[in-house]
Design a protein around this motif. Structure first.
Motif, PDB file in Angstrom:
ATOM      1  N   PRO A  79      -3.241   0.424   3.661  1.00  0.00           N
ATOM      2  CA  PRO A  79      -3.880  -0.735   3.007  1.00  0.00           C
ATOM      3  C   PRO A  79      -3.571  -0.776   1.512  1.00  0.00           C
ATOM      4  O   PRO A  79      -3.332   0.253   0.884  1.00  0.00           O
ATOM      5  CB  PRO A  79      -5.373  -0.492   3.262  1.00  0.00           C
ATOM      6  CG  PRO A  79      -5.439   0.427   4.433  1.00  0.00           C
ATOM      7  CD  PRO A  79      -4.225   1.301   4.341  1.00  0.00           C
ATOM      8  N   VAL A  80      -3.591  -1.977   0.959  1.00  0.00           N
ATOM      9  CA  VAL A  80      -3.396  -2.140  -0.481  1.00  0.00           C
ATOM     10  C   VAL A  80      -4.611  -1.539  -1.195  1.00  0.00           C
ATOM     11  O   VAL A  80      -5.740  -1.971  -0.972  1.00  0.00           O
ATOM     12  CB  VAL A  80      -3.251  -3.622  -0.854  1.00  0.00           C
ATOM     13  CG1 VAL A  80      -3.121  -3.786  -2.367  1.00  0.00           C
ATOM     14  CG2 VAL A  80      -2.044  -4.227  -0.144  1.00  0.00           C
ATOM     15  N   ALA A 126      -7.918 -11.036  -0.122  1.00  0.00           N
ATOM     16  CA  ALA A 126      -8.162 -10.300  -1.363  1.00  0.00           C
ATOM     17  C   ALA A 126      -7.099 -10.626  -2.407  1.00  0.00           C
ATOM     18  O   ALA A 126      -7.397 -10.775  -3.597  1.00  0.00           O
ATOM     19  CB  ALA A 126      -8.188  -8.800  -1.079  1.00  0.00           C
ATOM     20  N   ILE A 127      -5.846 -10.743  -1.969  1.00  0.00           N
ATOM     21  CA  ILE A 127      -4.764 -11.106  -2.881  1.00  0.00           C
ATOM     22  C   ILE A 127      -4.976 -12.512  -3.419  1.00  0.00           C
ATOM     23  O   ILE A 127      -4.855 -12.768  -4.626  1.00  0.00           O
ATOM     24  CB  ILE A 127      -3.407 -10.995  -2.159  1.00  0.00           C
ATOM     25  CG1 ILE A 127      -3.076  -9.518  -1.895  1.00  0.00           C
ATOM     26  CG2 ILE A 127      -2.299 -11.664  -2.966  1.00  0.00           C
ATOM     27  CD1 ILE A 127      -1.906  -9.314  -0.962  1.00  0.00           C
ATOM     28  N   GLU A 174      -7.432  -7.419   9.680  1.00  0.00           N
ATOM     29  CA  GLU A 174      -7.219  -6.654   8.453  1.00  0.00           C
ATOM     30  C   GLU A 174      -6.116  -7.267   7.600  1.00  0.00           C
ATOM     31  O   GLU A 174      -6.216  -7.307   6.366  1.00  0.00           O
ATOM     32  CB  GLU A 174      -6.876  -5.198   8.789  1.00  0.00           C
ATOM     33  CG  GLU A 174      -8.060  -4.403   9.327  1.00  0.00           C
ATOM     34  CD  GLU A 174      -7.733  -2.925   9.481  1.00  0.00           C
ATOM     35  OE1 GLU A 174      -6.888  -2.417   8.701  1.00  0.00           O
ATOM     36  OE2 GLU A 174      -8.305  -2.285  10.375  1.00  0.00           O
ATOM     37  N   GLU A 220      -6.573  -8.636   3.780  1.00  0.00           N
ATOM     38  CA  GLU A 220      -5.762  -8.258   2.616  1.00  0.00           C
ATOM     39  C   GLU A 220      -5.196  -9.497   1.926  1.00  0.00           C
ATOM     40  O   GLU A 220      -5.146  -9.564   0.690  1.00  0.00           O
ATOM     41  CB  GLU A 220      -4.639  -7.320   3.053  1.00  0.00           C
ATOM     42  CG  GLU A 220      -5.138  -5.937   3.456  1.00  0.00           C
ATOM     43  CD  GLU A 220      -4.076  -4.868   3.312  1.00  0.00           C
ATOM     44  OE1 GLU A 220      -4.303  -3.919   2.545  1.00  0.00           O
ATOM     45  OE2 GLU A 220      -3.021  -4.999   3.952  1.00  0.00           O
ATOM     46  N   LEU A 274       2.433 -10.036   0.439  1.00  0.00           N
ATOM     47  CA  LEU A 274       1.980  -8.756   0.988  1.00  0.00           C
ATOM     48  C   LEU A 274       3.080  -8.158   1.848  1.00  0.00           C
ATOM     49  O   LEU A 274       3.585  -8.798   2.773  1.00  0.00           O
ATOM     50  CB  LEU A 274       0.724  -8.966   1.832  1.00  0.00           C
ATOM     51  CG  LEU A 274       0.237  -7.763   2.654  1.00  0.00           C
ATOM     52  CD1 LEU A 274      -0.191  -6.619   1.756  1.00  0.00           C
ATOM     53  CD2 LEU A 274      -0.901  -8.178   3.587  1.00  0.00           C
ATOM     54  N   ARG A 302       4.138  -5.152   4.509  1.00  0.00           N
ATOM     55  CA  ARG A 302       3.668  -4.123   5.451  1.00  0.00           C
ATOM     56  C   ARG A 302       4.813  -3.862   6.417  1.00  0.00           C
ATOM     57  O   ARG A 302       5.299  -4.789   7.070  1.00  0.00           O
ATOM     58  CB  ARG A 302       2.423  -4.603   6.202  1.00  0.00           C
ATOM     59  CG  ARG A 302       1.786  -3.541   7.089  1.00  0.00           C
ATOM     60  CD  ARG A 302       0.930  -2.582   6.270  1.00  0.00           C
ATOM     61  NE  ARG A 302       0.292  -1.578   7.098  1.00  0.00           N
ATOM     62  CZ  ARG A 302      -0.978  -1.201   6.984  1.00  0.00           C
ATOM     63  NH1 ARG A 302      -1.751  -1.764   6.061  1.00  0.00           N
ATOM     64  NH2 ARG A 302      -1.480  -0.263   7.740  1.00  0.00           N
ATOM     65  N   GLY A 316       0.807  -1.209   0.000  1.00  0.00           N
ATOM     66  CA  GLY A 316       0.000   0.000   0.000  1.00  0.00           C
ATOM     67  C   GLY A 316       0.841   1.261   0.000  1.00  0.00           C
ATOM     68  O   GLY A 316       2.044   1.237   0.252  1.00  0.00           O
ATOM     69  N   LEU A 373      -4.382  -3.880  -6.646  1.00  0.00           N
ATOM     70  CA  LEU A 373      -4.954  -5.204  -6.900  1.00  0.00           C
ATOM     71  C   LEU A 373      -5.323  -5.359  -8.370  1.00  0.00           C
ATOM     72  O   LEU A 373      -5.211  -6.460  -8.937  1.00  0.00           O
ATOM     73  CB  LEU A 373      -6.180  -5.422  -6.019  1.00  0.00           C
ATOM     74  CG  LEU A 373      -5.910  -5.593  -4.523  1.00  0.00           C
ATOM     75  CD1 LEU A 373      -7.223  -5.735  -3.759  1.00  0.00           C
ATOM     76  CD2 LEU A 373      -5.018  -6.803  -4.257  1.00  0.00           C
TER      77      LEU A 373
END
Length: 451
Positions: free
Chosen positions: A223-224, A264-265, A257, A261, A246, A248, A208, A229
């Motif tokens: 956040p991404v 979602a990935i 959270e 993420e 991911l 971070r 992100g 995406l």
């Protein structure tokens, strides 16, 4: 080039989220910043992950393979030791420079290399040196940049493609960095993905960031966003990546959270078939190369160097040209010298402020006692940024913390005697000496000017 072993969906392991990482459901692998672990004293969390069969990949940030100097053998050995200690299938680094040797300056950050023939020649030789020294394969990451170099001769896609052709190195594609460079440098991510040899893809980074004043900052602390995406989906439509990770690094969110993420990935990675890409073999070019032509050439032109071959050494004059350009830029960024001709001065000022702010943040993390001694985060930050204007970093962040404390003490700061005594004790415990008197510092300064 053999097909990349499957990694799956992973996350960057950081001490602040170590417990959460261990609890994440369906986690396939992790990546760790190589310089932050010691081979003989691996964190218990990483050891438990390894015992569970979770793969761990070391990700270096300090080699500076895009720099004008040849890679430091000690840094290469240290990266190799971590790969062995972690049982890693590969190691990764960046296409960037991070320091100069004349003058001796450290950026403390990944800076873009000029996409010129000279810079590419130097990078390729440095990569081959690293490949010969490392015990496992190497992959290199495209970086995020705030500015462009003037007079570039190659596009991003051309630069990465020729790098792969000449060295056989794998690519770590960061789709968040592709978005960053779209905003900051006007580059088309789809054009980059269309141009590069996807059979060389090792894995993918997702992270992100945030936009401020028309500049995208690749913070790894937000956040991404959907746009990143979307770029992952663009890449996925072309090839099925062996791994996606991911990243971070700060302002860590709640565990739920992070899990969201990752979900979602994973949804993007598993959504639909990708265009198959044949694995490259030694001497073959990227998919789509026309029959009868060598990679990176037009009919009737000389072919590029084949992957894995070792042409003659780069002429020292080439390294000198690259060194002069990088030194002029880095001096402008960290030492306040004039911005070299052709650069966007506003962007260079933004980058310079970002580098100083990062120095302040990292030193505060490495030496959390300093903000306490100086009366809190705000007084600490003001004092450090004032120090950074005249004292560029030359030996890394730990030395920077000591130099900052020394600079304060020489100027009889902080003003509160009790705080000054605490700072003196802190400095002496770590430096193993008494703070030099002003006359010593003046002598050092005059000697430096004379040199």
């Amino acid at each position: 080039m053999k097909p990349m072993a499957h990694l799956g969906v992973g996350i960057g392991w950081r001490p602040e989220i170590a417990d959460a990482v261990e609890r994440l459901s369906g986690l396939d692998w992790v990546e760790v910043v190589a310089e932050n672990v010691c081979p003989g004293h691996l964190p218990e969390s990483l050891l438990r992950l390894r015992e569970r069969g979770t793969r761990v990949v070391p990700h270096g940030v300090s080699l500076g393979l895009g720099g004008a100097d040849r890679p430091d053998p000690a840094k290469l050995a240290a990266l190799g030791e971590r790969a062995v200690a972690l049982g890693a299938p590969l190691v990764t680094e960046h296409i960037a420079f991070v320091r100069t040797s004349s003058p001796v300056l450290e950026a403390g950050h990944l800076l873009p290399v000029p996409r010129t023939r000279d810079a590419l020649d130097v990078l390729c030789e440095n990569v081959r040196i690293a490949q010969d020294a490392l015990p496992v394969p190497l992959a290199l990451e495209n970086i995020a940049a705030l500015f462009s170099w003037p007079g570039e001769e190659l596009t991003e896609g051309q630069f990465l493609t020729e790098l792969v052709e000449r060295t056989g190195v794998r690519l770590l594609i960061d789709v968040a960095n592709l978005h960053t460079n779209r905003v900051n440098r006007g580059e088309d991510p789809a054009a980059v993905l269309d141009a590069i040899p996807l059979e060389a893809l090792a894995y993918v980074h997702v992270a992100g960031g945030i936009e401020r004043g028309g500049v995208w900052h690749d913070t790894h602390a937000h956040p991404v966003p959907p746009v990143v995406l979307d770029l992952l989906a663009e890449l996925r439509s072309r090839v099925e990546p062996a791994g996606v990770l991911l990243e971070r690094d700060d302002d860590f969110p709640p565990e739920a959270e992070l899990a969201g993420e990752l979900a979602a990935i994973r949804a993007v990675v598993t959504a639909g078939p990708a265009t198959p890409v044949e694995a490259a073999t030694a001497g073959s070019g990227p998919a789509g190369t026309a029959p009868g032509t060598e990679p990176g050439t037009e009919p009737g032109t000389e072919p590029s160097t084949e992957p894995g071959t070792h042409p003659g050494p780069v002429e020292e004059s080439v390294r000198t040209r690259v060194a002069l350009g990088q030194a002029a830029l880095l001096s402008a960024l960290v030492a306040g010298t004039p911005v070299p001709e052709g650069f966007d001065r506003r962007r260079i000022r933004v980058q310079a402020r970002a580098l100083a702010a990062k120095r302040a943040d990292v030193v505060a993390k490495l030496a959390p006692e300093l903000p306490v001694i100086l009366g809190g985060p705000d007084p600490y930050r003001a004092a450090f940024l004032s120090y950074a204007k005249s004292r560029p970093m030359t030996s890394g962040y730990r030395r920077d913390a000591l130099d900052f404390a020394e600079d304060l003490l020489i100027r009889d700061l902080p003003a509160d005697p009790a705080a000054r005594r605490r700072l003196t004790t802190w400095w002496r415990d770590r430096a193993g000496a008494r703070p030099p008197r002003r006359i010593v510092r003046w002598a050092r300064t005059l000697a430096g000017r004379a040199a």
